[in-house]
Design a protein around this motif. Structure first.
Motif, PDB file in Angstrom:
ATOM      1  N   UNK A 115       0.728  -1.331   0.032  1.00 52.51           N
ATOM      2  CA  UNK A 115       0.185  -0.112   0.039  1.00 52.51           C
ATOM      3  C   UNK A 115       0.812   1.194  -0.017  1.00 52.51           C
ATOM      4  N   UNK A 116       1.703   1.201   0.806  1.00 53.12           N
ATOM      5  CA  UNK A 116       2.702   2.350   1.000  1.00 53.12           C
ATOM      6  C   UNK A 116       3.375   2.732  -0.361  1.00 53.12           C
ATOM      7  N   UNK A 117       3.893   1.697  -1.157  1.00 57.43           N
ATOM      8  CA  UNK A 117       4.651   1.893  -2.401  1.00 57.43           C
ATOM      9  C   UNK A 117       3.446   2.305  -3.455  1.00 57.43           C
ATOM     10  N   UNK A 118       2.396   1.636  -3.513  1.00 52.16           N
ATOM     11  CA  UNK A 118       1.269   2.004  -4.429  1.00 52.16           C
ATOM     12  C   UNK A 118       0.787   3.644  -4.261  1.00 52.16           C
ATOM     13  N   UNK A 255       8.349  12.020  10.674  1.00 54.43           N
ATOM     14  CA  UNK A 255       9.429  11.287  10.543  1.00 54.43           C
ATOM     15  C   UNK A 255       9.777  11.138   9.011  1.00 54.43           C
ATOM     16  N   UNK A 256       8.742  11.219   8.055  1.00 53.56           N
ATOM     17  CA  UNK A 256       8.907  11.414   6.693  1.00 53.56           C
ATOM     18  C   UNK A 256       9.791  12.666   6.239  1.00 53.56           C
ATOM     19  N   UNK A 257       9.244  13.916   6.731  1.00 50.94           N
ATOM     20  CA  UNK A 257       9.950  15.091   6.712  1.00 50.94           C
ATOM     21  C   UNK A 257      11.018  15.011   6.991  1.00 50.94           C
ATOM     22  N   UNK A 281      17.824   1.092   4.085  1.00 49.88           N
ATOM     23  CA  UNK A 281      16.700   1.753   4.160  1.00 49.88           C
ATOM     24  C   UNK A 281      16.311   1.708   5.591  1.00 49.88           C
ATOM     25  N   UNK A 282      16.558   0.315   6.370  1.00 48.13           N
ATOM     26  CA  UNK A 282      15.890   0.074   7.353  1.00 48.13           C
ATOM     27  C   UNK A 282      16.574   0.827   8.576  1.00 48.13           C
ATOM     28  N   UNK A 380       9.625   2.236   3.066  1.00 53.78           N
ATOM     29  CA  UNK A 380       9.127   2.501   1.631  1.00 53.78           C
ATOM     30  C   UNK A 380       9.043   3.810   1.052  1.00 53.78           C
ATOM     31  N   UNK A 381       8.688   4.773   1.967  1.00 50.76           N
ATOM     32  CA  UNK A 381       8.578   5.851   1.638  1.00 50.76           C
ATOM     33  C   UNK A 381      10.047   6.713   1.495  1.00 50.76           C
TER      34      UNK A 381
END
Length: 426
Positions: A115-118, A255-257, A281-282, A380-381
Protein backbone atom coordinates in the motif's frame (compact mmCIF):
# COMPACT_ATOMS: atom_id res chain seq x y z
CA UNK A 1 19.87 3.85 53.54
CA UNK A 2 18.48 5.43 50.37
CA UNK A 3 20.16 8.32 48.57
CA UNK A 4 18.64 11.79 48.43
CA UNK A 5 17.03 12.55 45.07
CA UNK A 6 18.26 15.80 43.44
CA UNK A 7 15.45 18.39 43.25
CA UNK A 8 14.76 21.12 40.72
CA UNK A 9 13.73 24.25 42.58
CA UNK A 10 10.37 25.87 41.84
CA UNK A 11 6.69 25.33 42.57
CA UNK A 12 5.86 24.07 39.08
CA UNK A 13 8.03 23.29 36.04
CA UNK A 14 5.24 22.84 33.48
CA UNK A 15 5.85 26.18 31.77
CA UNK A 16 9.61 25.53 31.73
CA UNK A 17 8.97 22.18 30.06
CA UNK A 18 6.94 23.92 27.36
CA UNK A 19 9.66 26.57 27.02
CA UNK A 20 12.60 24.16 26.80
CA UNK A 21 10.77 21.27 25.12
CA UNK A 22 12.92 18.22 24.40
CA UNK A 23 15.92 19.82 26.11
CA UNK A 24 14.26 20.23 29.53
CA UNK A 25 15.17 16.82 30.94
CA UNK A 26 18.66 16.50 29.33
CA UNK A 27 19.49 19.97 30.68
CA UNK A 28 18.76 18.78 34.20
CA UNK A 29 20.40 15.36 33.98
CA UNK A 30 23.56 17.30 33.07
CA UNK A 31 22.96 19.89 35.79
CA UNK A 32 22.53 17.26 38.51
CA UNK A 33 24.88 14.71 36.91
CA UNK A 34 22.13 12.23 37.63
CA UNK A 35 19.63 10.17 35.65
CA UNK A 36 17.15 10.61 38.49
CA UNK A 37 15.78 13.93 39.76
CA UNK A 38 12.60 15.40 41.20
CA UNK A 39 10.36 18.17 39.82
CA UNK A 40 6.89 19.63 40.36
CA UNK A 41 4.47 19.69 37.40
CA UNK A 42 0.80 20.01 36.48
CA UNK A 43 -0.16 22.28 39.34
CA UNK A 44 2.68 21.40 41.69
CA UNK A 45 2.37 17.62 41.65
CA UNK A 46 5.56 15.82 42.69
CA UNK A 47 7.20 13.75 39.96
CA UNK A 48 10.46 11.83 39.67
CA UNK A 49 12.18 11.90 36.28
CA UNK A 50 14.25 8.89 35.21
CA UNK A 51 16.47 8.57 32.15
CA UNK A 52 18.43 5.84 30.37
CA UNK A 53 18.18 2.17 29.44
CA UNK A 54 17.88 0.90 33.02
CA UNK A 55 15.21 3.56 33.64
CA UNK A 56 13.24 2.25 30.65
CA UNK A 57 13.50 -1.30 32.00
CA UNK A 58 12.06 -0.04 35.28
CA UNK A 59 9.34 2.00 33.60
CA UNK A 60 8.09 -1.00 31.64
CA UNK A 61 8.15 -3.35 34.64
CA UNK A 62 4.42 -4.01 35.09
CA UNK A 63 4.97 -5.06 38.70
CA UNK A 64 6.35 -1.64 39.65
CA UNK A 65 4.94 0.93 37.25
CA UNK A 66 1.50 1.52 35.76
CA UNK A 67 0.40 4.00 33.08
CA UNK A 68 -3.38 4.19 33.54
CA UNK A 69 -4.62 7.53 34.80
CA UNK A 70 -1.28 9.35 34.47
CA UNK A 71 -1.83 11.32 31.26
CA UNK A 72 -3.47 14.77 31.52
CA UNK A 73 -7.20 14.39 30.85
CA UNK A 74 -7.26 16.98 28.10
CA UNK A 75 -4.44 15.24 26.26
CA UNK A 76 -6.28 11.93 26.52
CA UNK A 77 -9.39 13.56 25.11
CA UNK A 78 -7.60 15.03 22.11
CA UNK A 79 -4.73 12.67 21.29
CA UNK A 80 -5.98 9.21 22.31
CA UNK A 81 -9.73 9.53 22.85
CA UNK A 82 -12.01 8.89 25.80
CA UNK A 83 -11.68 5.30 27.01
CA UNK A 84 -8.79 4.52 24.65
CA UNK A 85 -6.57 1.50 25.27
CA UNK A 86 -3.87 3.88 26.52
CA UNK A 87 -6.03 4.56 29.61
CA UNK A 88 -6.40 0.88 30.57
CA UNK A 89 -4.26 -1.38 32.69
CA UNK A 90 -3.98 -5.00 33.89
CA UNK A 91 -6.11 -7.72 32.30
CA UNK A 92 -8.25 -5.20 30.42
CA UNK A 93 -5.18 -3.69 28.77
CA UNK A 94 -3.79 -7.09 27.77
CA UNK A 95 -7.20 -8.09 26.40
CA UNK A 96 -7.57 -4.95 24.30
CA UNK A 97 -3.90 -5.06 23.26
CA UNK A 98 -4.45 -8.55 21.83
CA UNK A 99 -6.94 -7.02 19.40
CA UNK A 100 -4.38 -4.50 18.17
CA UNK A 101 -1.69 -7.15 17.89
CA UNK A 102 -4.02 -9.44 15.90
CA UNK A 103 -3.63 -6.99 13.02
CA UNK A 104 0.16 -7.45 12.96
CA UNK A 105 0.20 -10.62 10.86
CA UNK A 106 2.94 -11.20 8.32
CA UNK A 107 0.48 -10.88 5.44
CA UNK A 108 -1.09 -7.73 6.84
CA UNK A 109 2.28 -6.05 7.25
CA UNK A 110 3.32 -7.06 3.74
CA UNK A 111 0.02 -5.60 2.51
CA UNK A 112 0.90 -2.35 4.29
CA UNK A 113 4.27 -2.33 2.52
CA UNK A 114 2.55 -2.67 -0.86
CA UNK A 115 0.00 0.00 0.00
CA UNK A 116 2.75 2.43 0.93
CA UNK A 117 4.61 1.85 -2.33
CA UNK A 118 1.44 2.17 -4.41
CA UNK A 119 -0.01 5.27 -2.75
CA UNK A 120 3.23 7.21 -2.99
CA UNK A 121 3.79 6.15 -6.58
CA UNK A 122 0.27 7.12 -7.63
CA UNK A 123 0.71 10.43 -5.79
CA UNK A 124 3.53 11.37 -8.18
CA UNK A 125 1.18 12.89 -10.74
CA UNK A 126 -0.38 15.10 -8.06
CA UNK A 127 3.09 16.20 -6.91
CA UNK A 128 4.14 17.04 -10.46
CA UNK A 129 1.15 19.34 -10.89
CA UNK A 130 2.08 21.42 -7.83
CA UNK A 131 4.53 24.31 -7.98
CA UNK A 132 5.90 23.31 -4.57
CA UNK A 133 5.19 20.44 -2.19
CA UNK A 134 5.30 20.63 1.59
CA UNK A 135 6.44 17.09 2.42
CA UNK A 136 5.01 17.26 5.94
CA UNK A 137 1.53 18.27 4.76
CA UNK A 138 1.50 16.01 1.69
CA UNK A 139 2.52 13.05 3.83
CA UNK A 140 -0.43 13.70 6.12
CA UNK A 141 -2.94 13.05 3.35
CA UNK A 142 -1.06 10.12 1.79
CA UNK A 143 -0.69 8.44 5.19
CA UNK A 144 -4.39 8.93 5.96
CA UNK A 145 -5.26 7.16 2.70
CA UNK A 146 -2.84 4.34 3.54
CA UNK A 147 -4.33 4.06 7.04
CA UNK A 148 -7.92 3.98 5.80
CA UNK A 149 -7.13 1.41 3.11
CA UNK A 150 -5.13 -0.75 5.52
CA UNK A 151 -8.11 -0.74 7.92
CA UNK A 152 -10.48 -1.25 4.94
CA UNK A 153 -12.40 1.87 5.91
CA UNK A 154 -14.24 3.34 2.89
CA UNK A 155 -12.90 6.69 1.70
CA UNK A 156 -15.16 9.67 2.27
CA UNK A 157 -15.35 12.50 -0.29
CA UNK A 158 -11.99 14.01 -1.34
CA UNK A 159 -12.83 17.20 0.56
CA UNK A 160 -13.61 15.31 3.75
CA UNK A 161 -10.50 13.16 3.42
CA UNK A 162 -8.47 16.36 3.27
CA UNK A 163 -10.29 17.55 6.39
CA UNK A 164 -9.71 14.26 8.22
CA UNK A 165 -5.98 14.56 7.43
CA UNK A 166 -5.94 18.03 8.99
CA UNK A 167 -7.95 16.67 11.92
CA UNK A 168 -5.46 13.89 12.60
CA UNK A 169 -2.65 16.43 12.53
CA UNK A 170 -4.49 18.66 15.01
CA UNK A 171 -4.81 15.72 17.42
CA UNK A 172 -1.07 15.03 17.33
CA UNK A 173 -0.23 18.73 17.69
CA UNK A 174 -2.33 18.90 20.86
CA UNK A 175 0.62 17.30 22.65
CA UNK A 176 2.42 20.62 22.36
CA UNK A 177 0.15 22.21 24.96
CA UNK A 178 0.25 19.43 27.55
CA UNK A 179 -0.90 20.57 30.97
CA UNK A 180 -1.85 24.12 29.96
CA UNK A 181 -5.01 26.03 29.13
CA UNK A 182 -4.86 26.61 25.40
CA UNK A 183 -7.14 27.85 22.64
CA UNK A 184 -6.52 24.85 20.41
CA UNK A 185 -8.22 22.42 22.80
CA UNK A 186 -11.71 22.80 21.32
CA UNK A 187 -10.26 22.67 17.82
CA UNK A 188 -8.58 19.35 18.61
CA UNK A 189 -11.75 18.01 20.24
CA UNK A 190 -13.82 18.97 17.20
CA UNK A 191 -11.23 17.35 14.96
CA UNK A 192 -11.40 14.10 16.92
CA UNK A 193 -15.19 14.17 16.97
CA UNK A 194 -15.43 14.46 13.17
CA UNK A 195 -13.23 11.43 12.53
CA UNK A 196 -14.76 9.39 15.36
CA UNK A 197 -18.25 10.10 13.99
CA UNK A 198 -17.24 8.76 10.58
CA UNK A 199 -15.53 5.65 11.96
CA UNK A 200 -18.41 4.90 14.33
CA UNK A 201 -20.79 5.04 11.38
CA UNK A 202 -18.66 2.50 9.47
CA UNK A 203 -18.58 0.18 12.49
CA UNK A 204 -22.36 0.31 12.86
CA UNK A 205 -22.84 -0.34 9.14
CA UNK A 206 -20.47 -3.32 9.39
CA UNK A 207 -22.34 -4.77 12.38
CA UNK A 208 -25.61 -4.43 10.46
CA UNK A 209 -24.11 -6.25 7.48
CA UNK A 210 -24.34 -3.22 5.20
CA UNK A 211 -20.56 -3.04 4.91
CA UNK A 212 -18.35 -6.09 4.41
CA UNK A 213 -14.72 -5.24 5.17
CA UNK A 214 -12.08 -7.90 4.65
CA UNK A 215 -11.49 -10.29 7.54
CA UNK A 216 -8.23 -9.34 9.23
CA UNK A 217 -8.68 -5.64 8.51
CA UNK A 218 -9.05 -3.09 11.29
CA UNK A 219 -12.66 -2.27 10.51
CA UNK A 220 -13.64 -5.94 10.45
CA UNK A 221 -11.78 -6.91 13.63
CA UNK A 222 -12.84 -3.90 15.71
CA UNK A 223 -16.45 -4.32 14.61
CA UNK A 224 -16.66 -8.03 15.48
CA UNK A 225 -14.21 -8.43 18.39
CA UNK A 226 -15.52 -9.57 21.77
CA UNK A 227 -13.74 -8.89 25.04
CA UNK A 228 -12.78 -11.44 27.70
CA UNK A 229 -16.36 -11.30 28.99
CA UNK A 230 -17.84 -12.09 25.60
CA UNK A 231 -19.12 -8.58 24.89
CA UNK A 232 -18.74 -6.36 21.84
CA UNK A 233 -17.13 -2.98 22.46
CA UNK A 234 -19.45 -0.01 22.43
CA UNK A 235 -19.45 1.31 18.85
CA UNK A 236 -18.02 4.67 19.92
CA UNK A 237 -15.24 3.05 21.92
CA UNK A 238 -14.49 0.75 19.00
CA UNK A 239 -14.22 3.86 16.81
CA UNK A 240 -11.79 5.41 19.32
CA UNK A 241 -9.49 2.40 19.24
CA UNK A 242 -9.83 1.96 15.48
CA UNK A 243 -8.74 5.58 15.20
CA UNK A 244 -5.70 4.65 17.30
CA UNK A 245 -4.59 2.28 14.54
CA UNK A 246 -4.79 5.07 11.95
CA UNK A 247 -3.75 8.26 13.78
CA UNK A 248 -0.25 6.93 14.64
CA UNK A 249 0.31 6.25 10.94
CA UNK A 250 -0.58 9.85 10.10
CA UNK A 251 1.88 11.00 12.78
CA UNK A 252 4.65 9.42 10.70
CA UNK A 253 4.44 12.61 8.59
CA UNK A 254 7.02 14.02 10.99
CA UNK A 255 9.45 11.16 10.45
CA UNK A 256 8.97 11.42 6.68
CA UNK A 257 9.78 15.14 6.59
CA UNK A 258 12.75 14.45 8.89
CA UNK A 259 13.91 11.69 6.55
CA UNK A 260 13.74 13.88 3.44
CA UNK A 261 15.62 16.56 5.38
CA UNK A 262 18.31 14.04 6.37
CA UNK A 263 18.75 12.94 2.74
CA UNK A 264 19.22 16.61 1.83
CA UNK A 265 21.55 17.63 4.67
CA UNK A 266 23.76 14.53 4.91
CA UNK A 267 25.64 13.89 1.63
CA UNK A 268 25.45 10.35 0.34
CA UNK A 269 22.45 9.25 2.41
CA UNK A 270 19.97 9.46 -0.45
CA UNK A 271 22.13 7.30 -2.72
CA UNK A 272 22.58 4.73 0.05
CA UNK A 273 18.84 4.54 0.66
CA UNK A 274 18.20 4.17 -3.08
CA UNK A 275 20.64 1.24 -3.36
CA UNK A 276 19.38 -0.28 -0.08
CA UNK A 277 22.39 -2.58 0.23
CA UNK A 278 22.26 -4.72 3.36
CA UNK A 279 18.84 -3.24 4.25
CA UNK A 280 20.19 0.29 4.47
CA UNK A 281 16.69 1.81 4.24
CA UNK A 282 15.84 0.00 7.49
CA UNK A 283 18.91 1.42 9.24
CA UNK A 284 18.14 4.87 7.88
CA UNK A 285 14.55 4.68 9.15
CA UNK A 286 15.71 3.60 12.59
CA UNK A 287 18.24 6.44 12.79
CA UNK A 288 15.59 8.98 11.79
CA UNK A 289 13.42 7.67 14.62
CA UNK A 290 16.32 7.85 17.07
CA UNK A 291 17.89 11.15 16.05
CA UNK A 292 14.98 13.51 15.45
CA UNK A 293 12.58 14.73 18.19
CA UNK A 294 9.26 12.89 18.42
CA UNK A 295 7.97 11.82 21.87
CA UNK A 296 9.82 13.79 24.59
CA UNK A 297 8.79 11.78 27.68
CA UNK A 298 6.08 9.53 29.07
CA UNK A 299 4.33 9.50 32.47
CA UNK A 300 3.54 6.61 34.80
CA UNK A 301 3.17 6.04 38.53
CA UNK A 302 4.64 3.69 41.10
CA UNK A 303 2.39 0.70 41.89
CA UNK A 304 4.36 -0.09 45.02
CA UNK A 305 7.33 1.08 47.08
CA UNK A 306 10.69 0.18 45.52
CA UNK A 307 14.33 1.27 45.25
CA UNK A 308 16.05 2.15 41.99
CA UNK A 309 19.76 3.00 41.73
CA UNK A 310 19.80 3.64 45.47
CA UNK A 311 16.83 6.03 45.39
CA UNK A 312 13.57 5.24 47.20
CA UNK A 313 10.32 5.52 45.24
CA UNK A 314 7.03 5.62 47.13
CA UNK A 315 3.79 4.09 45.91
CA UNK A 316 1.62 6.47 43.83
CA UNK A 317 4.58 8.73 42.97
CA UNK A 318 4.43 10.11 39.41
CA UNK A 319 7.30 8.73 37.30
CA UNK A 320 8.40 10.44 34.07
CA UNK A 321 10.54 8.47 31.61
CA UNK A 322 12.93 10.55 29.52
CA UNK A 323 12.45 9.31 25.95
CA UNK A 324 14.41 11.92 23.98
CA UNK A 325 17.33 12.00 26.40
CA UNK A 326 17.61 8.21 26.34
CA UNK A 327 17.74 8.30 22.54
CA UNK A 328 20.57 10.85 22.75
CA UNK A 329 22.52 9.32 25.62
CA UNK A 330 26.25 9.08 24.91
CA UNK A 331 26.42 6.06 27.21
CA UNK A 332 24.02 4.20 24.90
CA UNK A 333 24.75 5.70 21.49
CA UNK A 334 28.31 6.48 20.41
CA UNK A 335 28.44 10.04 19.04
CA UNK A 336 24.74 10.36 19.82
CA UNK A 337 24.43 13.81 18.22
CA UNK A 338 25.71 12.49 14.91
CA UNK A 339 23.25 11.18 12.29
CA UNK A 340 24.74 7.77 11.53
CA UNK A 341 22.44 4.96 10.27
CA UNK A 342 25.33 2.46 10.20
CA UNK A 343 25.12 2.28 14.00
CA UNK A 344 22.23 -0.16 13.51
CA UNK A 345 24.40 -2.74 11.70
CA UNK A 346 25.29 -4.35 15.02
CA UNK A 347 22.45 -3.12 17.23
CA UNK A 348 21.22 -5.89 19.53
CA UNK A 349 17.53 -4.97 19.17
CA UNK A 350 17.08 -4.07 22.83
CA UNK A 351 13.50 -3.03 23.74
CA UNK A 352 14.86 -0.49 26.22
CA UNK A 353 17.23 1.82 24.33
CA UNK A 354 15.54 2.59 20.98
CA UNK A 355 12.25 3.79 22.49
CA UNK A 356 10.79 6.60 20.32
CA UNK A 357 7.41 4.82 20.47
CA UNK A 358 7.69 3.22 23.88
CA UNK A 359 9.63 0.25 25.21
CA UNK A 360 9.21 -3.20 26.62
CA UNK A 361 7.08 -5.98 25.16
CA UNK A 362 4.48 -5.31 22.45
CA UNK A 363 1.92 -7.69 23.92
CA UNK A 364 2.08 -6.88 27.64
CA UNK A 365 3.47 -3.33 27.83
CA UNK A 366 2.43 0.02 26.39
CA UNK A 367 4.94 -0.23 23.54
CA UNK A 368 3.17 1.03 20.42
CA UNK A 369 1.73 -1.84 18.40
CA UNK A 370 2.22 0.31 15.32
CA UNK A 371 6.01 0.48 15.60
CA UNK A 372 6.48 -2.26 13.01
CA UNK A 373 4.10 -0.34 10.75
CA UNK A 374 6.09 2.86 11.25
CA UNK A 375 9.31 1.18 10.18
CA UNK A 376 7.70 -0.39 7.11
CA UNK A 377 6.13 2.89 6.01
CA UNK A 378 9.39 4.74 6.58
CA UNK A 379 11.42 2.19 4.60
CA UNK A 380 9.13 2.31 1.58
CA UNK A 381 8.57 6.07 1.70
CA UNK A 382 12.26 6.86 1.94
CA UNK A 383 12.98 4.52 -0.98
CA UNK A 384 10.29 6.35 -2.97
CA UNK A 385 11.90 9.75 -2.39
CA UNK A 386 15.37 8.33 -3.05
CA UNK A 387 14.61 6.15 -6.08
CA UNK A 388 11.39 7.02 -7.83
CA UNK A 389 11.51 10.80 -8.14
CA UNK A 390 13.94 13.65 -8.62
CA UNK A 391 13.24 17.03 -7.08
CA UNK A 392 14.85 20.33 -6.19
CA UNK A 393 15.10 21.74 -2.68
CA UNK A 394 14.61 25.52 -2.58
CA UNK A 395 16.01 27.81 0.10
CA UNK A 396 13.90 27.53 3.28
CA UNK A 397 14.14 27.27 7.06
CA UNK A 398 15.41 23.74 7.81
CA UNK A 399 15.44 24.36 11.56
CA UNK A 400 14.30 21.51 13.82
CA UNK A 401 13.67 23.41 17.04
CA UNK A 402 14.12 21.11 20.02
CA UNK A 403 12.41 23.62 22.28
CA UNK A 404 9.08 23.14 20.46
CA UNK A 405 6.67 20.26 21.12
CA UNK A 406 6.03 18.20 19.07
CA UNK A 407 9.15 18.39 16.90
CA UNK A 408 9.03 19.13 13.19
CA UNK A 409 10.96 20.80 10.38
CA UNK A 410 10.24 24.54 10.56
CA UNK A 411 9.37 24.80 6.86
CA UNK A 412 7.65 21.43 6.68
CA UNK A 413 10.38 20.45 4.17
CA UNK A 414 9.61 22.03 0.80
CA UNK A 415 10.51 20.37 -2.52
CA UNK A 416 9.76 21.48 -6.08
CA UNK A 417 10.22 20.61 -9.78
CA UNK A 418 9.30 16.97 -9.14
CA UNK A 419 9.87 14.52 -11.97
CA UNK A 420 10.15 10.77 -12.50
CA UNK A 421 13.60 9.36 -11.84
CA UNK A 422 13.93 7.35 -15.04
CA UNK A 423 14.47 8.00 -18.74
CA UNK A 424 11.77 6.40 -20.91
CA UNK A 425 14.00 6.80 -23.98
CA UNK A 426 16.41 4.16 -22.74
Amino acid sequence: MSKSIPKEQGLDQTLNILKEGYEFIPNRTKKFNSNVFEIRVLGGKRAIVISGKEAAELFYDNEKIERAGTLPKRLVNTLFGKGAIHTTTGATHKDRKSLFMSLMTENNLEYLRKLTRNYWYTDTERLQMKEQTNVYLESTLVLLKIGFRFADVPFDTPERMEQYAKDMNAMVNSFGSIGTVYSGYKKALDARSRVEDYLEKQIKLTRKGKLNPEAGSGLYEFSHWKDMNGNHMDARLAAVDLMNTIRPLVAINRFISFGVLAMHEYPGERAKVAKDENSYAYKFAQEVRRYYPFVPFLPGKAKTDFTFEGYKFDKETMIILDIFGTLHSESLWNNAEQFYPERFEHWDGSPFDLIPQGGGDYYTNHRCAGEWMTIIIMEETMKYFAREIQYDVPAQDFTVDRTKLPGQVKSGMIIENIRNNFDRRQ
